[in-house]
Design an enzyme around this catalytic site. Sequence first.
Site, mmCIF file in Angstrom:
data_model
loop_
_atom_site.group_PDB
_atom_site.id
_atom_site.type_symbol
_atom_site.label_atom_id
_atom_site.label_comp_id
_atom_site.label_asym_id
_atom_site.label_seq_id
_atom_site.Cartn_x
_atom_site.Cartn_y
_atom_site.Cartn_z
ATOM 1 N N ASP A 1 104.801 28.119 46.451
ATOM 2 C CA ASP A 1 103.830 27.794 45.261
ATOM 3 C C ASP A 1 102.285 27.674 45.895
ATOM 4 O OD1 ASP A 1 102.545 25.522 44.053
ATOM 5 O OD2 ASP A 1 104.547 24.989 43.197
ATOM 6 N N CYS B 1 108.341 20.873 42.929
ATOM 7 C CA CYS B 1 108.604 22.452 43.092
ATOM 8 C C CYS B 1 109.519 22.802 41.871
ATOM 9 C CB CYS B 1 109.664 22.210 44.283
ATOM 10 S SG CYS B 1 110.083 23.769 44.797
HETATM 11 CO CO CO Z 1 107.818 24.807 45.236
#
Ligand code: CO
Length: 213
Positions: free
Chosen positions: A44, A101
């Site tokens: 990310d 997430c």
């Molecule tokens: Co993530």
Amino acid sequence: MELYKKLLDNNRAWVDTRLAEDPNFFKKLADGQKPPVLWIGCADSRVPANEIIGAPPGEVFVHRNIANMVVHTDMNMLSVLDYAVNVLEVQHVIVCGHYGCGGVRAAMSNQQFGLIDNWIRHIKDVYRLHQHELDGISDLSKRENRFIELNVIEQVYDLSKTSIIQNSWKKKKAPYIHGWVYDIKNGIIQDLKVSLNENSDLPKVYQFDTIVP
Ligand code: CO
């Protein structure tokens, strides 16, 4: 200005700043690395490993993938782990997940996303292991947060199930493995207190015998 051009300009500005602080900055780094930490985090873009822990270049060896997974058939992860533990001899391995997430959110859903479903499936396995607890949390965002924490905890255990970690524990009493979760809403990292070391008890079926040389 095109973005990629701006990124190159940023790089030059960064080099100038580093050199202004220390004219030998790059010379010292070019001599080699001995980072004390291996970071296994999510890919990310909001969770840049070095930046959020204030670690300068040379301090953290980094492996990132979708949802900070330790997948035992992942040659990339295994190679990074082996090199970090046996060559660099890191003292700590940190698995750092993060709230919000997308990989974990995808694993909670029943939607198809394409090829990535095969990766996400490993996260779904964590849900199945903890299905009773997770199904018992009716608030979906609280359930997702707990799933994210449990996923980190399982990856910490998955590291301890590798012969790489177990052999190093026997030989060198290192590394220490930790599980953290980063909150993208406020930048704070929470230690999930699942730290494992050579004294940790693993379920018997995962314990390897020492190889006789
Ligand atoms: Co993530």
